[in-house]
Design an enzyme around this catalytic site. Structure first.
Site, mmCIF file in Angstrom:
data_model
loop_
_atom_site.group_PDB
_atom_site.id
_atom_site.type_symbol
_atom_site.label_atom_id
_atom_site.label_comp_id
_atom_site.label_asym_id
_atom_site.label_seq_id
_atom_site.Cartn_x
_atom_site.Cartn_y
_atom_site.Cartn_z
ATOM 1 N N GLU A 6 -5.445 -29.893 -69.258
ATOM 2 C CA GLU A 6 -6.093 -29.352 -70.457
ATOM 3 C C GLU A 6 -6.162 -30.404 -71.562
ATOM 4 O OE1 GLU A 6 -4.852 -25.168 -71.765
ATOM 5 O OE2 GLU A 6 -3.673 -25.527 -69.955
ATOM 6 N N ASP A 16 -6.185 -33.637 -71.242
ATOM 7 C CA ASP A 16 -7.161 -34.674 -70.906
ATOM 8 C C ASP A 16 -8.600 -34.170 -71.057
ATOM 9 O OD1 ASP A 16 -5.214 -36.602 -70.438
ATOM 10 O OD2 ASP A 16 -4.926 -35.991 -68.364
ATOM 11 N N LEU A 35 -3.806 -45.966 -70.107
ATOM 12 C CA LEU A 35 -4.778 -46.189 -69.034
ATOM 13 C C LEU A 35 -5.852 -45.133 -69.194
ATOM 14 C CD1 LEU A 35 -2.458 -46.516 -65.888
ATOM 15 C CD2 LEU A 35 -3.931 -48.310 -66.794
ATOM 16 N N GLU A 68 -2.018 -48.608 -56.738
ATOM 17 C CA GLU A 68 -0.585 -48.343 -56.859
ATOM 18 C C GLU A 68 -0.376 -46.860 -57.122
ATOM 19 O OE1 GLU A 68 0.787 -50.802 -60.092
ATOM 20 O OE2 GLU A 68 -0.187 -52.547 -59.217
ATOM 21 N N LYS A 75 0.986 -43.931 -59.349
ATOM 22 C CA LYS A 75 1.299 -43.759 -60.768
ATOM 23 C C LYS A 75 2.567 -42.904 -60.869
ATOM 24 C CE LYS A 75 -0.979 -42.592 -65.109
ATOM 25 N NZ LYS A 75 -0.029 -41.625 -65.636
ATOM 26 N N ASP A 135 5.570 -40.999 -62.675
ATOM 27 C CA ASP A 135 5.584 -40.233 -63.906
ATOM 28 C C ASP A 135 6.943 -40.353 -64.584
ATOM 29 O OD1 ASP A 135 4.655 -38.676 -65.898
ATOM 30 O OD2 ASP A 135 4.763 -36.785 -64.799
ATOM 31 N N TYR A 184 10.658 -48.852 -61.475
ATOM 32 C CA TYR A 184 9.748 -49.628 -60.640
ATOM 33 C C TYR A 184 8.985 -50.586 -61.541
ATOM 34 C CZ TYR A 184 10.129 -47.108 -56.187
ATOM 35 O OH TYR A 184 10.552 -46.605 -55.009
ATOM 36 N N LYS A 244 -6.342 -51.208 -60.037
ATOM 37 C CA LYS A 244 -6.412 -52.361 -60.937
ATOM 38 C C LYS A 244 -7.234 -53.465 -60.290
ATOM 39 C CE LYS A 244 -1.730 -51.426 -62.616
ATOM 40 N NZ LYS A 244 -0.303 -51.801 -62.547
ATOM 41 N N LYS A 279 -5.927 -39.119 -61.590
ATOM 42 C CA LYS A 279 -4.806 -38.184 -61.626
ATOM 43 C C LYS A 279 -5.056 -37.019 -60.677
ATOM 44 C CE LYS A 279 -3.442 -38.395 -66.343
ATOM 45 N NZ LYS A 279 -2.354 -37.916 -67.170
ATOM 46 N N CYS A 287 23.225 -4.979 -67.249
ATOM 47 C CA CYS A 287 23.373 -5.962 -66.184
ATOM 48 C C CYS A 287 22.965 -5.362 -64.843
ATOM 49 C CB CYS A 287 24.820 -6.446 -66.129
ATOM 50 S SG CYS A 287 25.149 -7.514 -64.730
ATOM 51 N N CYS A 339 26.304 -5.009 -62.713
ATOM 52 C CA CYS A 339 27.474 -4.202 -63.068
ATOM 53 C C CYS A 339 27.204 -3.172 -64.149
ATOM 54 C CB CYS A 339 28.632 -5.105 -63.474
ATOM 55 S SG CYS A 339 28.412 -5.825 -65.120
ATOM 56 N N CYS A 345 25.440 -11.107 -69.524
ATOM 57 C CA CYS A 345 26.291 -9.969 -69.211
ATOM 58 C C CYS A 345 27.685 -10.347 -69.703
ATOM 59 C CB CYS A 345 26.306 -9.704 -67.719
ATOM 60 S SG CYS A 345 27.650 -8.599 -67.249
ATOM 61 N N CYS A 357 32.179 -8.449 -63.439
ATOM 62 C CA CYS A 357 30.802 -8.492 -62.930
ATOM 63 C C CYS A 357 30.796 -9.321 -61.638
ATOM 64 C CB CYS A 357 29.917 -9.118 -63.995
ATOM 65 S SG CYS A 357 28.191 -9.226 -63.547
HETATM 66 N N1 LIG Z 1 0.488 -31.861 -72.022
HETATM 67 C C1 LIG Z 1 0.483 -32.380 -73.246
HETATM 68 O O1 LIG Z 1 0.664 -31.708 -74.257
HETATM 69 C C2 LIG Z 1 0.278 -33.855 -73.381
HETATM 70 C C3 LIG Z 1 0.348 -34.461 -74.637
HETATM 71 C C4 LIG Z 1 0.181 -35.836 -74.713
HETATM 72 C C5 LIG Z 1 -0.081 -36.569 -73.557
HETATM 73 N N2 LIG Z 1 -0.128 -35.943 -72.344
HETATM 74 C C6 LIG Z 1 -0.423 -36.668 -71.098
HETATM 75 O O2 LIG Z 1 -0.093 -38.014 -71.203
HETATM 76 C C7 LIG Z 1 -1.254 -38.803 -71.012
HETATM 77 C C8 LIG Z 1 -1.252 -39.963 -71.960
HETATM 78 O O3 LIG Z 1 -0.107 -40.713 -71.700
HETATM 79 P P1 LIG Z 1 -0.199 -42.253 -71.514
HETATM 80 O O4 LIG Z 1 -0.951 -42.859 -72.626
HETATM 81 O O5 LIG Z 1 1.178 -42.713 -71.249
HETATM 82 O O6 LIG Z 1 -1.116 -42.428 -70.271
HETATM 83 P P2 LIG Z 1 -0.789 -42.191 -68.813
HETATM 84 O O7 LIG Z 1 0.595 -41.705 -68.626
HETATM 85 O O8 LIG Z 1 -1.852 -41.346 -68.243
HETATM 86 O O9 LIG Z 1 -0.969 -43.683 -68.243
HETATM 87 C C9 LIG Z 1 -0.369 -44.861 -68.762
HETATM 88 C C10 LIG Z 1 1.021 -45.019 -68.308
HETATM 89 O O10 LIG Z 1 1.116 -44.917 -66.910
HETATM 90 C C11 LIG Z 1 2.358 -45.454 -66.539
HETATM 91 N N3 LIG Z 1 2.308 -46.001 -65.171
HETATM 92 C C12 LIG Z 1 2.921 -45.443 -64.095
HETATM 93 N N4 LIG Z 1 2.714 -46.153 -63.006
HETATM 94 C C13 LIG Z 1 1.973 -47.213 -63.366
HETATM 95 C C14 LIG Z 1 1.429 -48.312 -62.635
HETATM 96 N N5 LIG Z 1 1.627 -48.444 -61.320
HETATM 97 N N6 LIG Z 1 0.719 -49.223 -63.315
HETATM 98 C C15 LIG Z 1 0.496 -49.089 -64.649
HETATM 99 N N7 LIG Z 1 0.975 -48.060 -65.386
HETATM 100 C C16 LIG Z 1 1.697 -47.123 -64.744
HETATM 101 C C17 LIG Z 1 2.732 -46.438 -67.600
HETATM 102 O O11 LIG Z 1 3.909 -45.973 -68.206
HETATM 103 C C18 LIG Z 1 1.623 -46.361 -68.587
HETATM 104 O O12 LIG Z 1 2.092 -46.456 -69.902
HETATM 105 C C19 LIG Z 1 -2.419 -37.907 -71.294
HETATM 106 O O13 LIG Z 1 -3.551 -38.319 -70.590
HETATM 107 C C20 LIG Z 1 -1.892 -36.560 -70.833
HETATM 108 O O14 LIG Z 1 -2.121 -36.392 -69.455
HETATM 109 C C21 LIG Z 1 0.033 -34.626 -72.258
HETATM 110 ZN ZN LIG Z 2 27.316 -7.897 -65.106
#
Ligand SMILES: NC(=O)c1ccc[n+]([C@@H]2O[C@H](COP(=O)([O-])OP(=O)(O)OC[C@H]3O[C@@H](n4cnc5c(N)ncnc54)[C@H](O)[C@@H]3O)[C@@H](O)[C@H]2O)c1
Ligand SMILES: [Zn+2]
Length: 683
Positions: free
Chosen positions: A36, A38, A84, A113, A115, A117, A223, A288, A312, A406, A409, A424, A430
């Site tokens: 959402e 994005d 990115l 590569e 990504k 989290d 990594y 990349k 993503k 509960c 109990c 509880c 309990c």
């Molecule tokens: N849900 C929410 O409320 C909310 C709020 C803010 C941001 N976000 C999310 O976070 C994203 C923005 O975060 P962002 O700017 O860090 O972007 P991103 O997380 O989409 O991408 C950039 C990051 O990817 C990471 N990464 C992981 N593996 C990597 C690899 N192999 N090579 C290079 N980079 C790698 C790095 O940490 C880099 O900083 C938004 O697009 C959204 O999806 C969500």
């Molecule tokens: Zn109980």
């Protein structure tokens, strides 16, 4: 859209996204899904392209979303740390390829590569030694968290190899593996702490801890995925990855060189499900351009390189029926609602249960029985309900009535101010609480009586033979021998028989006997006092030395122990105010369990140089841990007191001492001394 509305919409999206960024980076909260977020960002980007005149200077399309904190030194990045650009569409990956080829011509190689989290990290190595670890922050400046980074075992403190340059920057993703995350949450649940939402939040929270020992305990990993230096050392990204690996950094072996966009697509498809086999959270792949010369040609936008793109994966979701809600009672009495759903296939497994955390979550989702719900699996083991399909709601949908008593109990539930969970209060009667507390007592990190595991303790509890830990030590061969129970697994229908045969019984009795040697802090942890986890138990044991001193401690004295807060102090007081608990402790003492740290640990005075003087110790010291410093004072005849008053002889002030303490001591005219001045007093 009319002009006016357009401008308003741009403004609205800008505000909303900036707010969501703040929540995400500053408070580790996701109020909406990444998808959402994005989508809104894409909408804003399109509108701004049509009407650049309405774009505000602080537009989230123009800058990296993170922030810097005030709790760490701020450092300017030598090379900006960018974001990115991302997409959820394969067509847009193809468009990216077209854009690249327009600039580079047809000879282009990509490196794909995974990504990961987690949290982006910049490491500086000077003459091969790790000299700085900095967060991304706002992209230009970040937090210097070097001491924390140094505790991460997969980050080498020294690089090795003949070709390590004088200065080099390494970029990587710090993460918390799933198993560590699950373990940590289990511990938090056990001691009644709020759970962490996902491994990424847990990682960013951990990196911001002030105590690097605490960071070390969380077992983070990293990594490495990029190398920066001036002048550039290599011609391409793949050569850099190989060098990083050679020098001792942890490079994920999952990267692959692709020469056509079809190969890139294959990589995307291959990892769509295979990523769930990895022990870490991932949210996509990164493509990349390999050649640095071509990267330079392509250049950058304000917030991301034009030579890279993140694809993503949308979270794995399925829609199914909510059939009912089961309410589970844990060891601490916390009630957890669990959604029971019509079985549905999700990322290769059949899902029929999902945690709903607490009543707030049910309310937030607006759930009703009979609803069609969206379940999501992010890679964590436990799936979650993320939304309700209200458009499919029928007249048969029934409101969810949260239980007031509960489910195990029938005791009326309580919910304290500011707490998300109902509890509880019937701790002693309990059944799931009684059983949970016994299971905790025998667990590996507590008394380690694992021969009573796998349903045996449950049987003893059900038969009323053991309802509190002290009863375990009354057990005899005759009571145990021949006990038997058949457990039926509700999900699989398979049954399992638990029996107490000769060897089993002998092993149990032996393990119980051995457990009498377990040190005091383990016994303290095993008692299962709310909020008293492993580390807290160690701190309390070290400070108070024995259970009688702990029991006699006032709330104020408890709070004066480093890292013990008001919530823990209140819980410890509450525990000992309950006479039934005191009775259990006394019976454990009679059975010979260790309720003090023993002779060795008691500090005998070694001099009387500090006799008659009182001390408050605050902050971080270079030559002692805080406990060691306190022990030293006591060893020389001094006395430790908990709070600052006019009568206090000395405040020994270390680094990072709280400003309020300093102010109090100054206004009261208390003598403040440094660690060196303290050492001189002993000379
Ligand atoms: N849900 C929410 O409320 C909310 C709020 C803010 C941001 N976000 C999310 O976070 C994203 C923005 O975060 P962002 O700017 O860090 O972007 P991103 O997380 O989409 O991408 C950039 C990051 O990817 C990471 N990464 C992981 N593996 C990597 C690899 N192999 N090579 C290079 N980079 C790698 C790095 O940490 C880099 O900083 C938004 O697009 C959204 O999806 C969500
Ligand atoms: Zn109980």
């Amino acid at each position: 859209m009319p002009e006016q509305n357009l401008e308003a919409r741009i403004l609205e999206l800008t505000h909303r996204l900036n707010y969501l960024n703040y929540q995400y980076y500053q408070n580790s909260v996701s109020e909406v899904s990444d998808y959402e977020f994005d989508q809104m960002l894409v909408e804003l980007q399109k509108l701004e392209e049509q009407h650049p005149e309405y774009r505000s200077d602080n537009s989230p399309t123009q800058r990296v979303g993170g922030t810097i904190t005030k709790s760490f030194p701020t450092v300017r990045h030598k090379y900006p740390m960018l974001s990115l650009s991302n997409t959820y569409s394969e067509d847009e990956v193809r468009e990216f390829d077209n854009r690249v080829r327009k600039v580079t011509g047809d000879h282009v190689e990509y490196i794909c590569e995974i990504k990961f989290d987690g949290v982006a990290m910049s490491l500086t190595y000077t003459n091969g030694a790790l000299t700085a670890g900095v967060t991304r922050g706002d992209g230009t400046r970040g937090d210097d968290i070097t001491p924390n980074v140094r505790t991460i075992r997969t980050i080498p403190l020294h690089l090795h190899g003949d070709d390590v340059p004088a200065e080099v920057e390494v970029r990587g993703e710090v993460f918390m593996p799933f198993h560590v995350f699950e373990e940590l949450n289990k511990e938090r649940e056990e001691i009644g702490e709020a759970l962490m939402a996902n491994p990424r939040n847990a990682t960013s929270g951990t990196l911001k801890l002030q105590d690097s020992k605490g960071v070390a305990r969380r077992r983070l990993s990293m990594y490495a995925y990029a190398l920066l230096s001036t002048p550039t050392l290599f011609q391409s990204h793949s050569e850099s990855l190989e060098a990083l690996q050679r020098w001792g950094l942890n490079v994920s072996p999952t990267w692959r060189k692709c020469t056509t966009i079809e190969e890139v697509m294959d990589f995307i498809h291959e990892w769509e499900t295979k990523r769930f086999e990895l022990p870490i959270a991932t949210d996509g792949i990164v493509v990349k351009v390999n050649s640095y010369a071509q990267q330079d040609e392509l250049g950058y936008t304000a917030k991301s390189p034009r030579w890279a793109m993140a694809y993503k994966y949308k979270a794995m979701e399925a829609v199914t029926d909510l059939l009912g809600i089961e309410y589970n009672v844990g060891r601490t009495g916390a009630v957890t609602p669990v959604a029971l759903m019509k079985p549905v296939l999700l990322a290769g497994t059949t899902v029929k249960r999902a945690s709903l955390h607490n009543a707030n979550e049910i309310e937030r989702l607006g759930l009703m029985l009979g609803d069609k719900v969206v379940v999501e699996k992010g890679g964590e083991i436990i799936p979650k309900v993320t939304a309700v399909k209200t458009e499919f709601r029928t007249d048969n949908a029934a409101p969810i009535v949260y239980p007031t008593v509960c489910p195990a109990c029938n005791t009326p539930l309580v919910r304290s101010e500011g707490e998300a969970n109902h509890y509880c209060p019937n701790e002693k009667g309990c059944p799931p609480q009684v059983k949970g507390k016994l299971e905790h007592f025998i667990s590996r990190k507590a008394m380690n009586i694992m021969s009573l595991g796998e349903g045996k303790i449950e049987l003893l509890a059900e038969q009323g033979l053991v309802t509190s830990p002290d009863h375990l030590y009354d057990l005899t061969y005759d009571t145990l021998f021949g006990l038997k129970k058949t457990f039926v697994n509700e999900e699989t229908g398979k049954s399992r028989i638990v029996t107490f045969q000769k060897t089993t019984v002998e092993n149990i009795l032996k393990a119980l006997e051995n457990s009498k040697e377990a040190p005091f802090d383990r016994v303290l942890f095993a008692l299962g006092i709310r909020f008293v986890g492993n580390t807290v138990a160690q701190k309390l044991a070290q400070h108070f030395r024995n259970i009688d001193a702990l029991r006699a401690a006032t709330e104020e004295e408890l709070i004066s122990v480093p890292e013990i807060g008001g919530r823990i102090a209140a819980s410890v007081r509450e525990y000992f105010q309950d006479l039934a608990n005191v009775h259990v402790v006394e019976r454990l003492r009679t059975h010979g369990l260790q309720l003090d740290l023993g002779e060795l640990a008691v500090v005998e005075p070694t001099s009387d140089k500090l006799a008659g003087l009182t001390f408050v110790v605050s902050g971080v010291f270079s030559g002692y841990s805080r406990e060691e410093l306190q022990d030293t004072i006591v060893a020389h005849g001094g006395k430790i007191v908990s709070s600052i008053s006019k009568k206090l002889s000395y405040l020994v002030a270390g680094d990072k001492m709280g400003p309020s303490k300093l102010e109090k001591a100054t206004t009261m005219g208390v003598k403040i001394i440094s660690e060196e001045e303290f050492n001189q007093m002993l000379d």
